[in-house]
Design a protein around this motif. Structure first.
Motif: not given
Ligand code: NDP
Length: 598
Positions: A162-164, A456-460, A465-466, A479-482
């Protein structure tokens, strides 16, 4: 019932001793992941997997998860004339937890009138106060048909990617069935408890008899069916059920009736209060179900359950009773003490001691054998574990076939080729049923089977993480449109998860409609609005469940210190009822403050 200070101290000590017996250094690691040799425990016994062509197209909305979250969001979107919606699920039909959990006796534990979504929209009258699983599964199918959600649904399909796609302002989705398609919007409602787990008992793979997990009930082996037909094939069988949580409580009565011998292997007893299920009177329902009835019931339940000022209790069940008792204890305090957190906590504790004493005394009144009754008593505060409600569970131990094997908090020692060992003694059985629950404390990626990759390839996983960051538990910056459909960082109403879903799905459908009407390609929460929301959440009292002085379980990370990130697993500080009021106003203003449409 009033409990003396001496008795309270004795109870506290007993609770601590019982907890200490069960604490284990391996926490969540004690459970086995169902992979490799164990992956057959995950196979779908209900619906055959059918071959189909992969999808390589584009849809307006993709929804991952075909349980209540996907269904209600699909319905709310359809009400906004957004019908190009594809729901994906790893099961063979809609239903989510009700697709998988077809064990005998399965039913909802929160009253159907507030638990089953869209009753008014579908015109369905629940046949019982606590409806059985087949009716809930049919209701899911009813929603699917009524809102034409079957047309585009993909079942037996597991999302793997699942990738933007920033350039095209859409999500790219791949699955284990070869699908490779795009969606302008994606929503995720995979549910909190859906990956079955097995207890890490040595020798588990040695057993030569039959075995299955309760969420994959093998009716071919047991006979009977989810509608309650007797489990005829078991009448000459010796069966063990491992686990005594909410699932086991519901299926033990049918097993005790069906088996030649039933061993119930108990590590920690559940607290089992009165359920008082009853059939719905159609005349009463007709009169009661006037326009807007379900919303009124939902609001009333939430107010009662979360300590709101409300006279009437429409649902009247174990959940509202719990809250009512705490409220009345607090009301007994002198006015000057009512805002004092320590006094309020003491009032809560008093109410809990009384309730648990009643629940323990109930065991004595229902179970004939004294030792068995003693072993079935729960020694912890009621909200340390998921409270259970049942009218036949305790009585089942009066059946000659049913044998409670209390493991003194240690669990089953070993599985052998022929059976299992408890406290040094081997018991031979034909079948072992694992009522050992579902993964909770494992990573999101392990539980969903896919990573969500945003801008930009940022994972959820990285972004959270914090700790979780969102607005309303729905939108996440980067995470637009999610959209996420779940309770945390929203109302966080644990006693009735569907109420959270009903509200979130309405919010999401209105945002998507707004974007489409305004020709906006993206919907995203601003960084500042997300931060403001998280800061607001942190002003609250935190999560009530999960106290470390509780007996271990999934409510308190199996008794291990929670990760720092979990401090963000909270809800709206003013409580669930206030949240629902707030979110209704927020979405109805039409400007969706904090959200950027571009
Ligand atoms: P749970 O996680 O609640 O229970 C698992 C059981 O397995 C526990 O009794 C646990 O003991 C026992 N266990 C684990 N390891 C061992 C071992 N080595 N030896 C012996 N016993 C062991 O799972 P459930 O499926 O019962 O319920 C999960 C959740 O699903 C519920 O809490 C509830 O939220 C939901 N549910 C809802 C229902 C409804 O609304 N109708 C019905 C059923 C479930 P211990 O307690 O000591 O860890």
């Amino acid at each position: 019932m009033t409990i003396s200070t001496v008795k309270k101290d004795q109870l506290k000590q007993k609770y601590a001793e019982e907890r200490d017996k069960r604490l284990r250094a391996d926490g969540n690691e004690q459970y086995l992941e169902l992979k490799g040799q164990l992956s057959h425990y995950l196979e779908d016994p209900y619906v055959e997997v059918k071959a189909r062509e992969p999808k390589n197209d584009h849809v307006t909305v993709a929804f991952i998860g075909g349980g209540f979250a996907g269904l209600v969001t699909g319905a709310r979107l359809a009400e906004q004339d957004i019908t190009d919606v594809r729901i994906l699920d790893k099961g063979g039909d809609f239903g989510g937890t009700w697709y998988w959990n077809r064990y005998p006796g399965a039913m909802c534990d929160t009253a159907s009138f507030v638990y089953m979504p869209l009753l008014e929209e579908t015109g369905h009258m629940p046949s019982e106060k606590y409806t059985h699983a087949p009716e809930i599964l049919s209701h899911c199918q009813r929603i699917g048909h009524q809102y034409h959600l079957y047309d585009k649904a993909l079942f037996h399909t597991q999302v793997t990617h699942l990738k933007w796609d920033e350039g095209n302002s859409r999500w790219s989705i791949k699955t284990n069935r070869g699908d490779d398609f795009t969606a302008q919007f994606v929503a995720i409602g995979t549910g909190p408890l859906h990956i079955p787990k097995l207890p890490g008992i040595p020798g588990l793979e040695d057993f030569k008899g039959h075995s299955f997990h309760t969420s994959r009930w093998d009716y071919d082996y047991t006979g009977g069916n989810p509608d309650g037909a007797p489990l005829d094939n078991l009448k000459d069988k010796r069966v063990a059920i491992i686990g005594t949580g909410a699932t086991s409580v519901q299926c033990v009565p049918a097993l005790a009736e069906g088996c030649k011998t039933l061993y119930v292997c108990q590590r920690t007893p559940s607290s089992v209060d009165v359920r008082a299920n009853k059939n719905t009177d159609p005349e009463w329902f007709k009169e009661m179900a006037t326009e807007g009835w379900q919303k009124r019931w939902l609001e009333n339940f939430t107010l009662n359950q979360t300590g709101g000022a409300v006279e009437e209790d429409l649902v009247q069940d174990g959940w509202t009773d719990l809250a009512r008792r705490v409220r009345s204890k607090i009301n007994e305090l002198p006015p000057e003490d009512r805002g004092n957190p320590l006094k309020m906590l003491a009032a809560y504790e008093d109410s809990d001691f009384e309730k648990m004493e009643e629940i323990r005394n109930r065991v004595d009144t229902l179970v004939g054998d004294e030792q068995t009754a003693q072993d079935l008593k729960a020694w912890y505060r009621q909200l340390c574990k998921r409270p259970c409600f049942h009218d036949e569970y305790l009585q089942a131990f009066n059946e000659a076939s049913a044998i409670l094997l209390d493991t003194e908090g240690q669990g089953v020692e070993r599985i052998t080729e022929k059976g299992f060992v408890v406290l040094g003694k081997e018991y031979e059985v034909d079948c072992i049923i694992y009522a050992s629950g579902f993964e909770v404390g494992t990573t999101l990626v392990r539980r969903t089977g896919f990573e969500t990759i945003g801008r930009d390839g940022l994972s959820l996983s990285n972004y959270w993480e914090e700790g979780m960051k969102s607005i309303h538990g729905i939108n996440v910056h980067n995470f637009p449109n999610a959209f996420f459909v779940q309770p945390t960082q929203g109302a966080n109403l644990i006693s009735n998860i569907p109420h959270n879903i009903v509200e979130s799905s309405q919010t999401i459908a209105m945002m998507i409609k707004h974007a489409i009407d305004n020709k906006a390609k993206t919907i995203e929460v601003s960084k500042q609005a997300e931060k403001d929301w998280v800061d607001l959440l942190l002003t609250g009292a935190g999560m009530m469940l999960g106290s470390l002085d509780c007996t271990p379980g999934y409510y308190n990370n199996e008794g291990q210190a929670p990760s720092p990130a979990s401090k963000l697993n909270v809800g709206y500080p003013a409580g669930a009822a206030a949240y629902f009021k707030y979110i209704d106003e927020w979405r109805n203003t039409g400007d969706f403050k904090g959200i950027e449409f571009s």
